[in-house]
Design a protein around this motif. Structure first.
Motif, PDB file in Angstrom:
ATOM      1  N   UNK A  20       0.816  -1.217   0.000  1.00 46.38           N
ATOM      2  CA  UNK A  20       0.000   0.000   0.000  1.00 46.38           C
ATOM      3  C   UNK A  20       0.847   1.263   0.000  1.00 46.38           C
ATOM      4  N   UNK A  21       2.085   1.142   0.470  1.00 43.78           N
ATOM      5  CA  UNK A  21       2.941   2.321   0.605  1.00 43.78           C
ATOM      6  C   UNK A  21       4.082   2.356  -0.420  1.00 43.78           C
ATOM      7  N   UNK A  22       4.104   1.400  -1.341  1.00 44.46           N
ATOM      8  CA  UNK A  22       5.189   1.361  -2.330  1.00 44.46           C
ATOM      9  C   UNK A  22       5.010   2.503  -3.332  1.00 44.46           C
ATOM     10  N   UNK A  23       6.023   3.368  -3.419  1.00 46.34           N
ATOM     11  CA  UNK A  23       5.954   4.493  -4.344  1.00 46.34           C
ATOM     12  C   UNK A  23       6.700   4.266  -5.633  1.00 46.34           C
ATOM     13  N   UNK A  24       7.666   3.357  -5.629  1.00 51.11           N
ATOM     14  CA  UNK A  24       8.448   3.086  -6.823  1.00 51.11           C
ATOM     15  C   UNK A  24       9.240   1.801  -6.670  1.00 51.11           C
ATOM     16  N   UNK A  25       9.539   1.176  -7.780  1.00 53.64           N
ATOM     17  CA  UNK A  25      10.287  -0.082  -7.787  1.00 53.64           C
ATOM     18  C   UNK A  25      11.407   0.019  -8.812  1.00 53.64           C
ATOM     19  N   UNK A  26      12.586  -0.430  -8.437  1.00 51.55           N
ATOM     20  CA  UNK A  26      13.714  -0.506  -9.365  1.00 51.55           C
ATOM     21  C   UNK A  26      14.210  -1.940  -9.406  1.00 51.55           C
ATOM     22  N   UNK A  27      14.337  -2.480 -10.608  1.00 59.64           N
ATOM     23  CA  UNK A  27      14.800  -3.859 -10.776  1.00 59.64           C
ATOM     24  C   UNK A  27      15.997  -3.879 -11.717  1.00 59.64           C
ATOM     25  N   UNK A  39       9.578   1.231 -12.128  1.00 62.70           N
ATOM     26  CA  UNK A  39       8.122   1.118 -12.171  1.00 62.70           C
ATOM     27  C   UNK A  39       7.485   2.077 -11.169  1.00 62.70           C
ATOM     28  N   UNK A  40       6.357   2.656 -11.573  1.00 58.92           N
ATOM     29  CA  UNK A  40       5.552   3.492 -10.692  1.00 58.92           C
ATOM     30  C   UNK A  40       4.206   2.798 -10.503  1.00 58.92           C
ATOM     31  N   UNK A  41       4.052   2.006  -9.445  1.00 60.56           N
ATOM     32  CA  UNK A  41       2.813   1.245  -9.252  1.00 60.56           C
ATOM     33  C   UNK A  41       1.568   2.120  -9.121  1.00 60.56           C
ATOM     34  N   UNK A  42       1.741   3.354  -8.690  1.00 56.29           N
ATOM     35  CA  UNK A  42       0.589   4.213  -8.513  1.00 56.29           C
ATOM     36  C   UNK A  42      -0.083   4.609  -9.812  1.00 56.29           C
ATOM     37  N   UNK A  60       0.113  -4.193 -19.859  1.00 56.65           N
ATOM     38  CA  UNK A  60       1.394  -4.203 -19.156  1.00 56.65           C
ATOM     39  C   UNK A  60       1.401  -3.163 -18.037  1.00 56.65           C
ATOM     40  N   UNK A  61       0.840  -1.980 -18.322  1.00 57.58           N
ATOM     41  CA  UNK A  61       0.778  -0.930 -17.306  1.00 57.58           C
ATOM     42  C   UNK A  61      -0.109  -1.356 -16.140  1.00 57.58           C
ATOM     43  N   UNK A  62      -1.204  -2.070 -16.443  1.00 55.62           N
ATOM     44  CA  UNK A  62      -2.086  -2.578 -15.389  1.00 55.62           C
ATOM     45  C   UNK A  62      -1.330  -3.538 -14.473  1.00 55.62           C
ATOM     46  N   UNK A  63      -0.486  -4.364 -15.061  1.00 54.03           N
ATOM     47  CA  UNK A  63       0.318  -5.287 -14.256  1.00 54.03           C
ATOM     48  C   UNK A  63       1.307  -4.513 -13.383  1.00 54.03           C
ATOM     49  N   UNK A  64       1.926  -3.473 -13.946  1.00 49.12           N
ATOM     50  CA  UNK A  64       2.852  -2.643 -13.170  1.00 49.12           C
ATOM     51  C   UNK A  64       2.116  -1.980 -12.006  1.00 49.12           C
ATOM     52  N   UNK A  65       0.882  -1.535 -12.255  1.00 45.36           N
ATOM     53  CA  UNK A  65       0.094  -0.887 -11.209  1.00 45.36           C
ATOM     54  C   UNK A  65      -0.458  -1.872 -10.187  1.00 45.36           C
ATOM     55  N   UNK A  66      -0.222  -3.164 -10.430  1.00 47.55           N
ATOM     56  CA  UNK A  66      -0.799  -4.204  -9.572  1.00 47.55           C
ATOM     57  C   UNK A  66      -2.304  -3.985  -9.451  1.00 47.55           C
ATOM     58  N   UNK A  67      -2.925  -3.772 -10.622  1.00 44.76           N
ATOM     59  CA  UNK A  67      -4.353  -3.510 -10.645  1.00 44.76           C
ATOM     60  C   UNK A  67      -5.187  -4.643 -10.103  1.00 44.76           C
ATOM     61  N   UNK A  68      -4.635  -5.853 -10.069  1.00 45.75           N
ATOM     62  CA  UNK A  68      -5.358  -6.994  -9.505  1.00 45.75           C
ATOM     63  C   UNK A  68      -5.505  -6.863  -7.997  1.00 45.75           C
TER      64      UNK A  68
END
Length: 199
Positions: A56-63, A80-83, A131-139
């Motif tokens: 809930x608090x993840x603002x960005x991801x770097x892989x 990635x910007x999950x928001x 792909x963007x929906x997956x990045x946003x963890x829309x599920x």
């Protein structure tokens, strides 16, 4: 729909027709994918297994990772910007420098010559939105990006059992989410891109 034996079969063929109909029902049921846990429960379990409310608090991801293709080695970094579902990746394969991403409106890519172009085809854009929906963890966060979710199904592949959910994000293409039955984790996604099925 279940096939019910006729109530008034003739005396000479009634028994054989009845058993034939029920045999067809048995075959039909055997061919159906077995129902897994409720879709909401599968998604909740996956979230809990991979960090729970921490997401809930993840603002960005770097892989970061390494690439190997056609005898060439390289490395890739993705942000990635999950928001919002925005993402960008930059990589090197041998002497080639490549980059691609999604800016929240459309996908783009940079070719080896350094020229940046936007993807304009309708099918390419639909694929990029999924792909963007997956990045946003829309599920897990439907308010970020709504989608139609199908019922969870149990499947077996390579000796392992999975709970699979088919999702169609708004304005995107359908994607299958494969959750490992043992761990509950999302371990694979599959969606059609043109004539190819990408995993």
């Amino acid at each position: 729909m279940l096939c019910v034996p006729p109530e008034r079969a003739n005396r000479s063929h009634g028994v054989s027709r009845s058993w034939s109909n029920w045999a067809l029902v048995a075959l039909w049921l055997a061919a159906m994918p077995s129902q897994a846990a409720d879709t909401t429960a599968v998604l909740a379990r996956a979230k809990a297994a991979s960090g729970g409310d921490g997401w809930n608090a993840v603002g960005g991801i770097e892989m970061r990772g390494r690439l190997t293709a056609s005898g060439l080695d390289g490395e890739v970094t993705e942000w990635q910007d999950p928001g919002t579902g925005r993402w960008a990746s930059r990589g090197r394969l041998g002497h080639l420098q490549l980059a691609e991403g999604y800016d929240g409106t459309s996908s783009w890519q940079r070719d080896p010559g350094g020229e940046v172009s936007r993807t304009t085809g309708a099918s390419e854009q639909a694929y990029a939105r999924t792909e963007a929906w997956l990045v946003a963890r829309g599920y897990w966060f439907p308010a970020r990006w709504p989608a139609q979710l199908g019922a969870a199904e149990s499947r077996t592949e390579g000796g392992r059992r999975y709970e699979v959910i088919r999702a169609t994000p708004r304005d995107g293409v359908a994607v299958e989410l494969w959750f490992d039955e043992a761990s509950g984790l999302l371990v694979r996604t599959r969606m059609k891109h043109g004539l190819d099925m990408r995993t």
